[in-house]
Design a protein around this motif. Structure first.
Motif, PDB file in Angstrom:
ATOM      1  N   PHE A 137       0.820  -1.210   0.000  1.00  0.00           N
ATOM      2  CA  PHE A 137       0.000   0.000   0.000  1.00  0.00           C
ATOM      3  C   PHE A 137       0.854   1.260   0.000  1.00  0.00           C
ATOM      4  O   PHE A 137       0.340   2.357   0.169  1.00  0.00           O
ATOM      5  CB  PHE A 137      -0.977  -0.006   1.183  1.00  0.00           C
ATOM      6  CG  PHE A 137      -0.314  -0.160   2.520  1.00  0.00           C
ATOM      7  CD1 PHE A 137       0.123   0.966   3.228  1.00  0.00           C
ATOM      8  CD2 PHE A 137      -0.104  -1.409   3.070  1.00  0.00           C
ATOM      9  CE1 PHE A 137       0.739   0.820   4.460  1.00  0.00           C
ATOM     10  CE2 PHE A 137       0.516  -1.553   4.300  1.00  0.00           C
ATOM     11  CZ  PHE A 137       0.945  -0.432   4.998  1.00  0.00           C
TER      12      PHE A 137
ATOM     13  N   LEU B  29     -10.534  -5.700   1.797  1.00  0.00           N
ATOM     14  CA  LEU B  29     -11.241  -4.472   2.197  1.00  0.00           C
ATOM     15  C   LEU B  29     -10.316  -3.610   3.057  1.00  0.00           C
ATOM     16  O   LEU B  29     -10.240  -2.388   2.883  1.00  0.00           O
ATOM     17  CB  LEU B  29     -12.517  -4.808   2.969  1.00  0.00           C
ATOM     18  CG  LEU B  29     -13.677  -5.369   2.138  1.00  0.00           C
ATOM     19  CD1 LEU B  29     -14.786  -5.871   3.040  1.00  0.00           C
ATOM     20  CD2 LEU B  29     -14.206  -4.308   1.169  1.00  0.00           C
ATOM     21  N   ALA B  30      -9.584  -4.259   3.965  1.00  0.00           N
ATOM     22  CA  ALA B  30      -8.640  -3.527   4.817  1.00  0.00           C
ATOM     23  C   ALA B  30      -7.492  -2.959   3.983  1.00  0.00           C
ATOM     24  O   ALA B  30      -7.068  -1.818   4.181  1.00  0.00           O
ATOM     25  CB  ALA B  30      -8.117  -4.450   5.913  1.00  0.00           C
ATOM     26  N   LEU B  31      -7.008  -3.766   3.038  1.00  0.00           N
ATOM     27  CA  LEU B  31      -5.890  -3.328   2.195  1.00  0.00           C
ATOM     28  C   LEU B  31      -6.313  -2.177   1.277  1.00  0.00           C
ATOM     29  O   LEU B  31      -5.557  -1.205   1.086  1.00  0.00           O
ATOM     30  CB  LEU B  31      -5.386  -4.522   1.366  1.00  0.00           C
ATOM     31  CG  LEU B  31      -4.179  -4.307   0.470  1.00  0.00           C
ATOM     32  CD1 LEU B  31      -2.964  -3.886   1.291  1.00  0.00           C
ATOM     33  CD2 LEU B  31      -3.865  -5.600  -0.309  1.00  0.00           C
TER      34      LEU B  31
ATOM     35  N   GLU C  30      -8.580  -0.006   1.901  1.00  0.00           N
ATOM     36  CA  GLU C  30      -8.686   1.161   2.785  1.00  0.00           C
ATOM     37  C   GLU C  30      -7.301   1.789   2.994  1.00  0.00           C
ATOM     38  O   GLU C  30      -7.139   3.006   2.972  1.00  0.00           O
ATOM     39  CB  GLU C  30      -9.292   0.699   4.120  1.00  0.00           C
ATOM     40  CG  GLU C  30      -9.502   1.771   5.157  1.00  0.00           C
ATOM     41  CD  GLU C  30     -10.661   2.699   4.856  1.00  0.00           C
ATOM     42  OE1 GLU C  30     -11.467   2.395   3.954  1.00  0.00           O
ATOM     43  OE2 GLU C  30     -10.760   3.750   5.526  1.00  0.00           O
ATOM     44  N   ARG C  31      -6.318   0.938   3.177  1.00  0.00           N
ATOM     45  CA  ARG C  31      -4.935   1.384   3.309  1.00  0.00           C
ATOM     46  C   ARG C  31      -4.487   2.158   2.059  1.00  0.00           C
ATOM     47  O   ARG C  31      -3.869   3.213   2.152  1.00  0.00           O
ATOM     48  CB  ARG C  31      -4.032   0.136   3.422  1.00  0.00           C
ATOM     49  CG  ARG C  31      -3.936  -0.396   4.801  1.00  0.00           C
ATOM     50  CD  ARG C  31      -2.659   0.158   5.348  1.00  0.00           C
ATOM     51  NE  ARG C  31      -2.730   0.253   6.773  1.00  0.00           N
ATOM     52  CZ  ARG C  31      -2.107  -0.577   7.596  1.00  0.00           C
ATOM     53  NH1 ARG C  31      -1.378  -1.549   7.117  1.00  0.00           N
ATOM     54  NH2 ARG C  31      -2.214  -0.408   8.876  1.00  0.00           N
TER      55      ARG C  31
ATOM     56  N   ASN D 264      -6.054   5.500   1.684  1.00  0.00           N
ATOM     57  CA  ASN D 264      -5.481   6.451   2.641  1.00  0.00           C
ATOM     58  C   ASN D 264      -4.039   6.812   2.309  1.00  0.00           C
ATOM     59  O   ASN D 264      -3.591   7.905   2.650  1.00  0.00           O
ATOM     60  CB  ASN D 264      -5.608   5.917   4.066  1.00  0.00           C
ATOM     61  CG  ASN D 264      -6.951   6.260   4.657  1.00  0.00           C
ATOM     62  OD1 ASN D 264      -7.136   7.331   5.223  1.00  0.00           O
ATOM     63  ND2 ASN D 264      -7.930   5.377   4.453  1.00  0.00           N
TER      64      ASN D 264
ATOM     65  N   ILE E  82     -12.687   5.552   0.289  1.00  0.00           N
ATOM     66  CA  ILE E  82     -13.562   4.371   0.343  1.00  0.00           C
ATOM     67  C   ILE E  82     -12.775   3.173  -0.176  1.00  0.00           C
ATOM     68  O   ILE E  82     -11.979   3.310  -1.108  1.00  0.00           O
ATOM     69  CB  ILE E  82     -14.873   4.576  -0.464  1.00  0.00           C
ATOM     70  CG1 ILE E  82     -15.838   3.411  -0.232  1.00  0.00           C
ATOM     71  CG2 ILE E  82     -14.587   4.762  -1.953  1.00  0.00           C
ATOM     72  CD1 ILE E  82     -17.253   3.664  -0.744  1.00  0.00           C
ATOM     73  N   SER E  83     -12.988   2.035   0.455  1.00  0.00           N
ATOM     74  CA  SER E  83     -12.343   0.812  -0.021  1.00  0.00           C
ATOM     75  C   SER E  83     -13.367  -0.073  -0.708  1.00  0.00           C
ATOM     76  O   SER E  83     -14.453  -0.294  -0.178  1.00  0.00           O
ATOM     77  CB  SER E  83     -11.726   0.040   1.145  1.00  0.00           C
ATOM     78  OG  SER E  83     -11.267  -1.222   0.684  1.00  0.00           O
ATOM     79  N   TYR E  84     -13.017  -0.565  -1.884  1.00  0.00           N
ATOM     80  CA  TYR E  84     -13.847  -1.560  -2.563  1.00  0.00           C
ATOM     81  C   TYR E  84     -13.209  -2.943  -2.516  1.00  0.00           C
ATOM     82  O   TYR E  84     -13.763  -3.885  -3.113  1.00  0.00           O
ATOM     83  CB  TYR E  84     -14.133  -1.145  -4.007  1.00  0.00           C
ATOM     84  CG  TYR E  84     -15.185  -0.063  -4.095  1.00  0.00           C
ATOM     85  CD1 TYR E  84     -16.526  -0.371  -3.927  1.00  0.00           C
ATOM     86  CD2 TYR E  84     -14.835   1.254  -4.323  1.00  0.00           C
ATOM     87  CE1 TYR E  84     -17.504   0.609  -3.981  1.00  0.00           C
ATOM     88  CE2 TYR E  84     -15.802   2.254  -4.388  1.00  0.00           C
ATOM     89  CZ  TYR E  84     -17.130   1.921  -4.217  1.00  0.00           C
ATOM     90  OH  TYR E  84     -18.095   2.891  -4.272  1.00  0.00           O
ATOM     91  N   GLY E  85     -12.058  -3.070  -1.845  1.00  0.00           N
ATOM     92  CA  GLY E  85     -11.426  -4.391  -1.806  1.00  0.00           C
ATOM     93  C   GLY E  85     -11.246  -4.935  -3.206  1.00  0.00           C
ATOM     94  O   GLY E  85     -10.795  -4.227  -4.104  1.00  0.00           O
TER      95      GLY E  85
END
Lengths: 444, 175
Positions: B75, B116-118, B120-121, B124, B143-146
């Motif tokens: 990321f 989803l977490a990645l 988001e990373r 950001n 926003i994260s779409y994973g």
């Protein structure tokens, strides 16, 4: 379905388990911990009707029982054409010699008919043919529309009597139904019986929905929805259809899962890009932070005694599995194998933790002991993901996604189940593509 | 040069179709990559004849570059991607009323929740870069779409590279 659920609970008039005949020396019993089990040959007769003649309910119920038991991989139904004793009034003893001749080790028969008040009365008996002994018997009375549940309850009783373990046939699966090309995938929540019957879409597909999970105590699910283009955790009651936002915070909430007592939901919340694990008490909506680390912390799952939590973190550089106490303390890494480990799910029996692993371009579904030892891989493919446990902890369901070709075709995504032994791999048939399965508890 | 202008026009036409959609539509699978190449080559403002309105998504796509790419399970913004983000920061300053949402995306080779977490990373990381370059953080949402919204189809390296991305989307228009 829900109404039927309730009525069947109050509709159980009486349950009787009594033994007839001589006590058995070697009782019929299956050890389901063994990897390869020779399926037990079993005669499943069509249940008779009011006058001990043919019955539509009786035929349907026998068919569902047979399908349940055969799908478990532990039983083989003998072709009814081989039956010597063609009908049975169920009042008298079976002609055991006739059943022994066709090598039936167990015999299921019963009676299903409508009674005066319009309800369905189903009587059932399981016989140990070699010991000439009745193993279990009961009568259920319910609304006729609940006949499938009656069949599943009977299959569960047979499974339990012969294996010593709770069954998993009177259960449902909530999952994500998928349609369309991968870059415009429409995803809907759907629910169905464990055998694919009574399929129902729960959402329309307007909002992206992911990772539904069943409450262990209620007809409730928690899931992630992008409703309003904000990814948040929701709670939905399957009886009333009522939906509410659980994760109404500034950051994205995701990866929800119920606590074993059903009173809390544990989930990830991302703030400024960093995902941490939080637990929310459903009665008060009080939230407590459990992890505090700059790495990704997600996919939490409680141990059945609710004292520990297994979760996914990349704090060691790559995603691995970690266990912590329920208060967030005593964090320790448990996975040390090569590759990346994700989506840990604690077995409802507590003995093992299921996970998804990726290594050298392949994905695996596996299990390990809670201390990280004894890793066993049960299936592998281009993409297999998201294990969920049958309530008895003996069967896992997950999804398998094929490769997508450059023109967008391919990418077939389906639900599969496998026994904890690694045997008995089966596709769970769904109307369209399916992912993110979650097994319900036993209905009871 | 004539060919180039023509392809710019084609890209604008395609991208224009999904300008307002926050989730990329399927059509962008080809237009996205075309737009990217153009964004890298077009370092001068677009010709006036193209008629791209300043401060719009088209403006961002054609004249700046709306996306950067990440390594597998990474990321961090690598130096060759920083150029695009520096240009995005300059563009945000030149269009001070524009607000954006940065989408973080992943390739399919990760589990849904981890991705989803990645994502988001990644979103950001882009935001942090723009903020460090002087853009007011209030103007940037994430926003994260994973792995839910791949832009390129196919289970292959080329597609995976394009799908591991942070995409800046204009949400509040300027002027």
């Amino acid at each position: 379905m829900t109404r039927a659920n309730k009525r069947i609970k109050t509709g159980v008039l009486f349950v009787l388990c009594f033994l007839i005949g001589k006590p058995a020396g070697a009782e019929l019993k299956i050890d389901i911990t063994k990897a390869v089990v020779e399926p037990i040959p079993m005669a499943i007769t069509n249940f008779v009707g009011a006058n001990f003649g043919p019955s539509k309910y009786g035929i349907d119920i026998a068919r569902v029982i047979k399908a349940d038991l055969e799908r478990s991989g532990l039983f083989r139904a003998i072709d009814p054409k081989a039956f010597i004793q063609k009908t049975h009034d169920i009042k008298s003893l079976p002609r055991f010699g006739d059943w022994r001749l066709i090598n039936a080790q167990a015999l299921i028969h019963g009676r299903a008919h409508l009674i005066l008040d319009g309800r369905l009365r189903v009587e059932f008996r399981l016989w140990d043919v070699l010991a000439e002994q009745q193993m279990v018997a009961f009568v259920l009375t319910t609304v006729p529309s609940a006949w499938r549940r009656v069949a599943h309850i009977i299959a569960d009783a047979v499974y339990k009597r012969l294996t010593g373990e709770e069954g998993y046939f009177d259960t449902r699966i909530v999952y994500v139904a998928e349609q369309g090309p991968q870059n415009r995938r429409v995803k809907r929540l759907a629910v169905m019986d464990q055998d694919g019957a009574n399929h129902l879409f729960l959402t329309q597909g307007k909002s992206l929905v992911l990772t539904p999970r069943f409450s262990p105590t209620q007809q409730e699910i928690t899931f992630l929805s992008y409703y309003g283009r904000v990814p948040r955790v929701y709670l939905k009651n399957l009886d009333t259809g009522r939906e509410e936002i659980l994760g109404d915070f500034r950051g994205m909430t995701f990866a929800p899962r119920f606590s074993p007592d059903g009173k809390s939901v544990i989930m990830s919340m991302a703030k400024d890009g960093n995902s941490e694990i939080y637990v929310m008490k459903l009665s008060t909506r009080e939230v407590r932070r459990l992890t505090n680390h700059s790495a990704i912390d997600t996919s939490p799952s409680y141990s059945p005694d609710q004292k520990q939590i297994v979760f996914n973190s990349d704090r060691g550089g790559k995603p691995h599995l970690y266990v912590m106490s329920a208060n967030g303390k005593k964090v320790r890494r448990i996975s040390y194998g090569k590759g990346r480990y994700n989506t840990p799910v604690w077995s409802p029996r507590g003995d093992v933790i299921a996970f998804t692993k990726s290594y050298r371009g392949l994905f695996y579904i596996g299990v390990m002991y809670p201390d990280g030892s004894g890793e066993r891989l049960l299936d592998k493919d281009f993409l297999v993901e998201a294990p969920t446990w049958a309530p008895n902890g003996r069967v896992l369901m997950f999804f398998r996604q094929g490769r997508t070709r450059a023109d967008g075709t391919g990418g077939k995504t389906r639900l599969w189940s496998v026994d904890l032994t690694g045997e008995n791999k089966r596709e769970i048939v769904t109307p369209i593509d399916a992912s993110d399965p979650a097994w319900s508890p036993l209905n009871r | 040069m004539r060919m180039k202008i023509l392809s710019v026009l084609a890209a604008v036409a395609l991208v224009g179709g999904c300008e307002t959609a926050s989730e990329e539509s399927g059509k962008s699978s080809s237009s996205g990559s075309t737009a990217l190449k153009l964004a890298h080559t077009a370092n001068a403002p677009a010709p006036a004849s193209v008629g791209v309105k300043a401060g719009t998504q088209q403006d961002l796509v054609v004249n700046v570059g709306d996306r950067i790419f990440f390594g597998y399970d990474k990321f961090t913004v690598v130096p060759e991607q920083a150029t695009t983000l520096n240009k995005q920061a300059a563009w945000m300053k030149a269009n001070p009323s524009v607000t954006v949402t940065v989408e973080g995306h992943c390739d399919e080779r990760g589990t849904r929740e981890y991705n989803l977490a990645l994502g988001e990373r990644r979103a950001n990381s882009v935001k942090d870069f723009l903020v460090a370059a002087g853009v007011n953080p209030e103007r940037i949402k994430t926003i994260s779409y994973g792995k839910e919204r791949p832009v390129a189809l196919g289970s292959n390296d080329t597609a995976w590279k394009q799908n591991r991305r942070g995409v800046t989307k204009v949400t509040g228009a300027g002027s």
